[in-house]
Design a protein around this motif. Structure first.
Motif, PDB file in Angstrom:
ATOM      1  N   MET A   1       0.846  -1.185   0.000  1.00  0.00           N
ATOM      2  CA  MET A   1       0.000   0.000   0.000  1.00  0.00           C
ATOM      3  C   MET A   1       0.887   1.243   0.000  1.00  0.00           C
ATOM      4  SD  MET A   1      -3.220   0.602   2.419  1.00  0.00           S
ATOM      5  CE  MET A   1      -4.437   1.773   2.017  1.00  0.00           C
ATOM      6  N   THR A   3       1.907   5.244   0.705  1.00  0.00           N
ATOM      7  CA  THR A   3       1.722   6.135   1.848  1.00  0.00           C
ATOM      8  C   THR A   3       1.144   7.478   1.402  1.00  0.00           C
ATOM      9  OG1 THR A   3       3.900   7.166   1.695  1.00  0.00           O
ATOM     10  CG2 THR A   3       3.742   5.077   2.949  1.00  0.00           C
ATOM     11  N   VAL A  35      -6.888   9.643   1.711  1.00  0.00           N
ATOM     12  CA  VAL A  35      -5.712   8.891   1.261  1.00  0.00           C
ATOM     13  C   VAL A  35      -4.446   9.692   1.560  1.00  0.00           C
ATOM     14  CG1 VAL A  35      -4.477   8.058  -0.791  1.00  0.00           C
ATOM     15  CG2 VAL A  35      -6.920   7.601  -0.549  1.00  0.00           C
ATOM     16  N   ARG A  42      -8.892   6.184   7.971  1.00  0.00           N
ATOM     17  CA  ARG A  42      -9.210   4.924   7.301  1.00  0.00           C
ATOM     18  C   ARG A  42      -9.664   5.185   5.878  1.00  0.00           C
ATOM     19  NH1 ARG A  42     -10.792   0.125  10.882  1.00  0.00           N
ATOM     20  NH2 ARG A  42     -10.365  -0.665   8.824  1.00  0.00           N
ATOM     21  N   PHE A  44     -10.818   2.948   2.222  1.00  0.00           N
ATOM     22  CA  PHE A  44     -11.096   1.664   1.598  1.00  0.00           C
ATOM     23  C   PHE A  44      -9.899   1.262   0.742  1.00  0.00           C
ATOM     24  CE2 PHE A  44     -15.614   3.026   2.059  1.00  0.00           C
ATOM     25  CZ  PHE A  44     -16.027   1.968   2.860  1.00  0.00           C
ATOM     26  N   GLU A  45      -9.552  -0.011   0.776  1.00  0.00           N
ATOM     27  CA  GLU A  45      -8.446  -0.505  -0.031  1.00  0.00           C
ATOM     28  C   GLU A  45      -8.688  -0.262  -1.516  1.00  0.00           C
ATOM     29  OE1 GLU A  45      -6.170  -4.728  -0.838  1.00  0.00           O
ATOM     30  OE2 GLU A  45      -7.040  -4.374   1.150  1.00  0.00           O
ATOM     31  N   SER A  46      -9.939  -0.363  -1.935  1.00  0.00           N
ATOM     32  CA  SER A  46     -10.264  -0.131  -3.344  1.00  0.00           C
ATOM     33  C   SER A  46     -10.008   1.321  -3.741  1.00  0.00           C
ATOM     34  CB  SER A  46     -11.716  -0.511  -3.634  1.00  0.00           C
ATOM     35  OG  SER A  46     -12.595   0.264  -2.841  1.00  0.00           O
ATOM     36  N   THR A  47     -10.219   2.259  -2.831  1.00  0.00           N
ATOM     37  CA  THR A  47      -9.960   3.669  -3.104  1.00  0.00           C
ATOM     38  C   THR A  47      -8.462   3.904  -3.269  1.00  0.00           C
ATOM     39  OG1 THR A  47     -11.916   4.357  -1.867  1.00  0.00           O
ATOM     40  CG2 THR A  47     -10.203   6.023  -2.216  1.00  0.00           C
ATOM     41  N   ALA A  48      -7.672   3.397  -2.341  1.00  0.00           N
ATOM     42  CA  ALA A  48      -6.216   3.543  -2.422  1.00  0.00           C
ATOM     43  C   ALA A  48      -5.682   2.889  -3.689  1.00  0.00           C
ATOM     44  CB  ALA A  48      -5.551   2.943  -1.180  1.00  0.00           C
ATOM     45  N   ASP A  49      -6.274   1.765  -4.066  1.00  0.00           N
ATOM     46  CA  ASP A  49      -5.839   1.059  -5.277  1.00  0.00           C
ATOM     47  C   ASP A  49      -6.139   1.883  -6.525  1.00  0.00           C
ATOM     48  OD1 ASP A  49      -4.734  -1.347  -6.532  1.00  0.00           O
ATOM     49  OD2 ASP A  49      -6.771  -1.620  -7.323  1.00  0.00           O
ATOM     50  N   ARG A  50      -7.289   2.521  -6.571  1.00  0.00           N
ATOM     51  CA  ARG A  50      -7.633   3.370  -7.726  1.00  0.00           C
ATOM     52  C   ARG A  50      -6.659   4.535  -7.853  1.00  0.00           C
ATOM     53  NH1 ARG A  50     -13.834   4.065  -9.069  1.00  0.00           N
ATOM     54  NH2 ARG A  50     -14.504   1.923  -8.828  1.00  0.00           N
ATOM     55  N   ARG A  52      -3.547   4.641  -6.671  1.00  0.00           N
ATOM     56  CA  ARG A  52      -2.252   4.086  -7.079  1.00  0.00           C
ATOM     57  C   ARG A  52      -2.231   3.800  -8.580  1.00  0.00           C
ATOM     58  NH1 ARG A  52      -0.946  -0.658  -8.535  1.00  0.00           N
ATOM     59  NH2 ARG A  52      -2.815  -1.602  -7.656  1.00  0.00           N
TER      60      ARG A  52
END
Length: 81
Positions: A1, A3, A35, A42, A44-50, A52
């Motif tokens: 993930m 930073t 992010v 906090r 969502f992992e999907s948000t951080a992935d988008r 990235r």
């Protein structure tokens, strides 16, 4: 993930505003601000992935090793001349 620092540094390399990145990543501006928050908000992992994936599509390379965390911009050969 990735930073918060990496996300902000990547945006700076690209010259993008938060609004530009939120648009390119298809996330809300509020979500992007979470992010980029250093307060550990906090996300969502999907948000951080988008986020990235949008940065990587623009040429950002994330550096994560034991001793180094950062970003660099991968410029195509046609631009390096």
């Amino acid at each position: 993930m990735i930073t918060a620092h990496q996300t902000r540094a990547a945006r700076a390399l690209l010259g993008w505003t938060q609004e530009t990145l939120a648009d390119r990543a298809a996330v809300s501006l509020t979500a992007l601000k979470r992010v980029e928050s250093v307060n550990g908000e906090r996300v969502f992992e999907s948000t951080a992935d988008r986020v990235r994936r949008a940065l990587e599509a623009a040429g950002i390379v994330f550096i994560n090793s034991d001793r180094h965390i950062g970003v660099m911009l991968d410029v195509p050969n046609t631009v390096r001349r």
